[in-house]
Write a protein that holds these residues in place. Structure first.
Motif, mmCIF file in Angstrom:
data_model
loop_
_atom_site.group_PDB
_atom_site.id
_atom_site.type_symbol
_atom_site.label_atom_id
_atom_site.label_comp_id
_atom_site.label_asym_id
_atom_site.label_seq_id
_atom_site.Cartn_x
_atom_site.Cartn_y
_atom_site.Cartn_z
ATOM 1 N N GLY A 55 0.489 7.784 2.373
ATOM 2 C CA GLY A 55 0.226 6.344 2.420
ATOM 3 C C GLY A 55 0.351 5.708 3.783
ATOM 4 N N SER A 56 0.873 6.440 4.777
ATOM 5 C CA SER A 56 1.146 5.833 6.083
ATOM 6 C C SER A 56 -0.122 5.311 6.753
ATOM 7 N N TYR A 57 -1.105 6.164 6.928
ATOM 8 C CA TYR A 57 -2.310 5.748 7.640
ATOM 9 C C TYR A 57 -3.105 4.695 6.860
ATOM 10 N N PRO A 58 -3.357 4.892 5.533
ATOM 11 C CA PRO A 58 -4.086 3.846 4.795
ATOM 12 C C PRO A 58 -3.409 2.492 4.849
ATOM 13 N N SER A 59 -2.072 2.455 4.733
ATOM 14 C CA SER A 59 -1.373 1.165 4.733
ATOM 15 C C SER A 59 -1.486 0.487 6.085
ATOM 16 N N LEU A 60 -1.358 1.241 7.151
ATOM 17 C CA LEU A 60 -1.506 0.656 8.491
ATOM 18 C C LEU A 60 -2.950 0.219 8.736
ATOM 19 N N PHE B 99 0.824 -1.212 0.000
ATOM 20 C CA PHE B 99 0.000 0.000 0.000
ATOM 21 C C PHE B 99 0.859 1.263 0.000
ATOM 22 N N MET B 100 2.003 1.219 0.699
ATOM 23 C CA MET B 100 2.922 2.361 0.644
ATOM 24 C C MET B 100 3.446 2.534 -0.774
#
Length: 864
Positions: free
Chosen positions: A467-472, A408-409
């Motif tokens: 991308g940090s929050y969506p990937s987590l 995702f990142m």
């Protein structure tokens, strides 16, 4: 296990990879492990490739010492997979991808422009070889009130003192303000901008000489150095053969010999001029400049290597007082590399300047990137239900959370890379417009590794941020919940998404508030009563013939019905640069030595400028003693401590007279500074500036008369004039540019935020389409549905308003304090900002809400 009979052996490339990336003594065992995993889980080569990262992690857990420490191959292999998935998602979700990319492109484009502007600002005066040793000399004057007034000028005599008595000072350069003078060369007569400077100008500053010697170029009293473009203008392309030794006449009176040609002054220089003449020659014509009380020159010194700023300040602080005991001026040094950005001085201390705008716009750039990134976060997490099955299947076949996070990142960075490419193209096309707006000449250096490095860094940071929050968030889904179809979002996740929207709109509303405050302050400065009228006021310079015939000139101009008044002066009342501590008055004490701005005028100056006389009278030709008398403003009377100043004795520059009138205070410069003490002296013979006050609507007629008079009395000079109000506006050029940029960036911030809101509204309408249809069937009206769908978003914007208003008040109150005179922060301004944000947000979401509310419910319920 009969894997060898049931499945094909892994392809040869697997064994080749193991040879490259595994230790030789572990190779055979690793081949066996990988073979067993291949046979147990996968039926095809492509399926094996898609999950190689997971298998590699398993092997690493079996034999932790087998993999070479430097290998990053799994990430490289998976990158191909990331690209495939990313582009499939782009095709599958074109609308949301377009919203994300558009927001990122607009945000990145605006940020790149800001960073280019900031880089240009930070590079001013940084090209000088001796930059760290060059310092500007300031004069701190201790006032009777206990305050400290700082001048950027010093007396002429200070040069000799610093060179002879202070060994830490290597070289000194004294210079005047830039002045336009008439060049007469080979029949051409054109005004050029130049300075008068000391002989070490080209030794201290890195202005390269193309012709001439830096040591001797200004040593002769009648020598002159000109810029390369000036040489080409008058002597053609082969100027080197023709310019050397040629004579140039300045203002039809003084002849100078060209002894040097220097490269055109770089754009990144705060000192700009096209010619230089020697300081010694000017002083020989104006010996009164050698008085210690006349602070009329800028001074720069070059310190000896190894001498620190603090040490130098301590040594030269009393240089003026030592030789002029009655003075209250103490010297202070400022690094020349800081002069451009740190020009604001309060109470003797350097407190800021343009650096404040650099910081503000840098913060705006960060805000825009955050707002664009929040769009990406919200839309990615909002669509999480669409990718839940994909995530579940990947986890079932062995994908770890770290590999999903990387995926995702990677997708976010790919989108940011695409957006960055489009942003770079946009910058190239819009750069001329931006340069015209900011008054700069910024060029993108595509050959600079630093430029591309900065782009890569910005791309990476933005990609990681977006991308940090969506990937987590996406990688945290539980497989069981996904496969059972019971995936539900945690309350924390919903609050997180709402919190991001609130944060996004809070930043946007802050920018709206800042824009309105800056706009209001600009209008305040333009419309503030200055104590004099600047409108319909024209001025031009006079030569000796025109000065000597001034009364005749004035009478001819007054015959034009469009001319209201005519006067003369030695300075523009809104641009008084010179000051002096020479004045002495009746009852003065030694500790009252104070700087005064002195303007030489005629008897019509006060009436032409519409300056009000508070007490006493104006100058008059009927009083022969007025040539020795003075007018002062209210501030001067306060500084002198005179409650009844009329007829009190006053002496300036050797002339002793009386104070015959007190004027109401009027501004002689920017509203950044408080009103200064001013003395008017009746000296018509020293006035060289002609002022014409025109009647409203008859300016063209007045200019026509002025042109005829000029042609009669001043034919050797080209006819040039300026408007006082336009010159006044130039004092706020920086603020006006910032105001325009603030308008644009506030619009961009709100546009990006509304893009994200539009995306969320669109997705919400799609997700709740069945609910909406059922409500319609049960009798809900379109307005009720619109309120239902848009209400949640509007509530978030209202919360943003309540958060941003107090923060905006605090920040803008501090900004306004940079002006000695400023507008008040009214409640209506914050109400307007909040209402604007709410209306814009409502218009954004209402479109999708209305669209969803008017759909035929049959289309959504057909499959039920």
């Amino acid at each position: 296990m009969n894997s060898q009979n049931q499945y094909p052996r892994p392809p040869r490339w697997i064994n080749k990879l193991l040879e490259w990336y595994c230790k030789p003594d572990q190779l055979e065992d690793l081949q066996g492990d990988l073979y067993e995993l291949f046979c147990d889980r996968f039926e095809s080569d492509n399926q094996f490739k898609a999950n190689l990262g997971f298998l590699w992690d398993v092997i690493r857990s079996f034999r932790p010492g087998a993999i070479k420490s430097f290998t990053f191959f799994p990430d490289t292999i998976m990158l191909q997979n990331y690209f495939k998935i990313a582009f499939r998602n782009i095709q599958r979700n074109r609308t949301f991808t377009a919203i994300n990319v558009m927001g990122l492109v607009v945000g990145l484009t605006a940020s790149l422009f800001i960073f280019l502007w900031v880089n240009d600002e930070m590079s001013v005066n940084q090209f000088h070889k001796n930059g760290p040793q060059i310092h500007r000399v300031l004069s701190n004057m201790h006032l009777p009130t206990g305050e400290i007034a700082t001048w950027t000028n010093v007396p002429f005599n200070l040069v000799k003192v610093l060179e002879e008595e202070y060994p830490d000072v290597d070289k000194t350069v004294l210079m005047t303000e830039v002045e336009r003078k008439l060049f007469s060369v080979n029949g051409q007569k054109i005004r050029e901008s130049g300075i008068v400077a000391g002989k070490d100008l080209f030794n201290v500053f890195s202005f390269s000489l193309l012709f001439g010697d830096a040591e001797t170029v200004l040593s002769d009293p009648r020598s002159m150095a000109i810029s390369e473009k000036t040489a080409e203008k008058y002597f053609g392309e082969n100027w080197l053969e023709k310019a050397a030794g040629q004579t140039i006449t300045l203002n039809n009176s003084l002849e100078y010999k060209i002894t040097g040609v220097f490269e055109d002054i770089p754009e990144q220089s705060s000192l700009k001029f096209d010619f230089v003449t020697p300081m010694d020659e000017m002083i020989s014509r104006q010996p009164w400049q050698e008085h210690w009380g006349n602070f009329n020159f800028q001074m720069y010194i070059q310190l000896v290597d190894g001498i620190g700023l603090k040490e130098a300040n301590q040594k030269i602080e009393n240089a003026i007082v030592k030789h002029y005991p009655s003075s209250e001026a103490y010297l202070k040094l400022q690094p020349f590399t800081d002069e451009y950005l740190y020009s604001e001085i309060e109470n003797g201390e350097i407190v800021g300047g343009r650096i404040e705008y650099v910081r503000i716009l840098s913060l705006v750039a960060v805000f825009l990137l955050i707002i664009a990134s929040i769009n990406f976060m919200n839309l990615s997490t909002a669509q999480s239900s669409r990718r839940a099955r994909e995530i579940g299947i990947r986890k079932v076949v062995g994908a770890t959370r770290s590999s999903l996070i990387n995926q995702f990142m990677g997708e976010s960075i790919i989108l940011v890379c695409l957006s960055m490419i489009l942003a770079v193209i946009s910058v190239e096309f819009l750069l001329p417009f931006f340069n015209n707006l900011t008054g700069k000449n910024i060029e993108v250096d595509y050959a600079s590794p630093a430029y591309w490095g900065s782009l890569l860094l910005l791309t990476f940071i933005t990609g990681m941020l977006a991308g940090s929050y969506p990937s987590l968030f996406l990688s945290s889904f539980k497989v069981v919940n996904i496969l059972k179809g019971t995936l539900k979002f945690d309350v924390r996740e919903v609050f997180m998404r709402k919190g991001l929207v609130i944060f996004q709109f809070s930043l946007s509303i802050l920018l709206i508030i800042a824009t309105l405050v800056v706009y209001q302050q600009m209008n305040y400065m333009k419309g503030k009563k200055l104590g004099m009228e600047k409108e319909n006021l024209i001025y031009m310079s006079m030569n000796d013939k025109m000065k000597n015939s001034f009364h005749t000139v004035r009478n001819e101009l007054m015959q034009n019905p469009g001319v209201e008044a005519v006067c003369s002066s030695n300075q523009s009342p809104l641009a008084v640069y010179n000051s002096t501590t020479d004045p002495e008055w009746e009852g003065m004490t030694p500790d009252q030595k104070t700087p005064f701005s002195v303007i030489k005028t005629d008897e019509n100056f006060v009436s032409t400028m519409k300056i009000q006389i508070k007490e006493g009278r104006n100058f008059s030709q009927e009083f022969s003693l007025d040539s020795n008398n003075f007018l002062i403003n209210e501030t001067a009377a306060k500084v002198m401590g005179l409650t009844d100043p009329l007829n009190k004795g006053l002496a300036v520059w050797g002339r002793e007279g009386k104070i015959i009138g007190v004027m109401n205070d009027f501004h002689i410069g920017s509203l950044h500074s408080p009103i200064k003490p001013v003395i008017l002296t009746f000296r018509p013979e020293d006035c060289w500036m002609l002022f014409v006050k025109t009647k409203s609507g008859q300016t063209e007629s007045a200019i026509s008369s002025l042109s005829k008079v000029h042609q009669e009395y001043n034919p050797e000079f080209p006819f040039e004039y300026q408007f006082v109000d336009q010159k006044y506006e130039q004092l706020y050029k920086s603020e006006m540019v910032i105001s325009q940029l603030a308008n644009i960036f506030a619009f961009i911030a709100m546009f990006i935020a509304c893009l994200g809101l539009l995306g969320l509204a669109t997705f919400t309408a799609e997700r709740r389409s069945r609910e909406i249809s059922i409500r319609k069937v049960l009798g809900a009206s379109v307005p009720e549905l619109v309120v239902l769908l848009s209400g949640a978003f509007i509530r978030l914007v209202i919360v943003s308003v309540f958060i941003s208003v107090p923060i905006g008040y605090f920040l803008m109150k501090n900004w306004l304090e940079n002006f000695a005179y400023h507008t008040d922060l009214s409640v209506s301004l914050f109400i307007i900002s909040g209402v604007m944000a709410i209306i814009i947000a409502w218009l954004t979401v209402s479109y999708q809400s209305i669209k969803a509310a008017i759909l035929n419910p049959i289309n959504s319920l057909r499959s039920e």
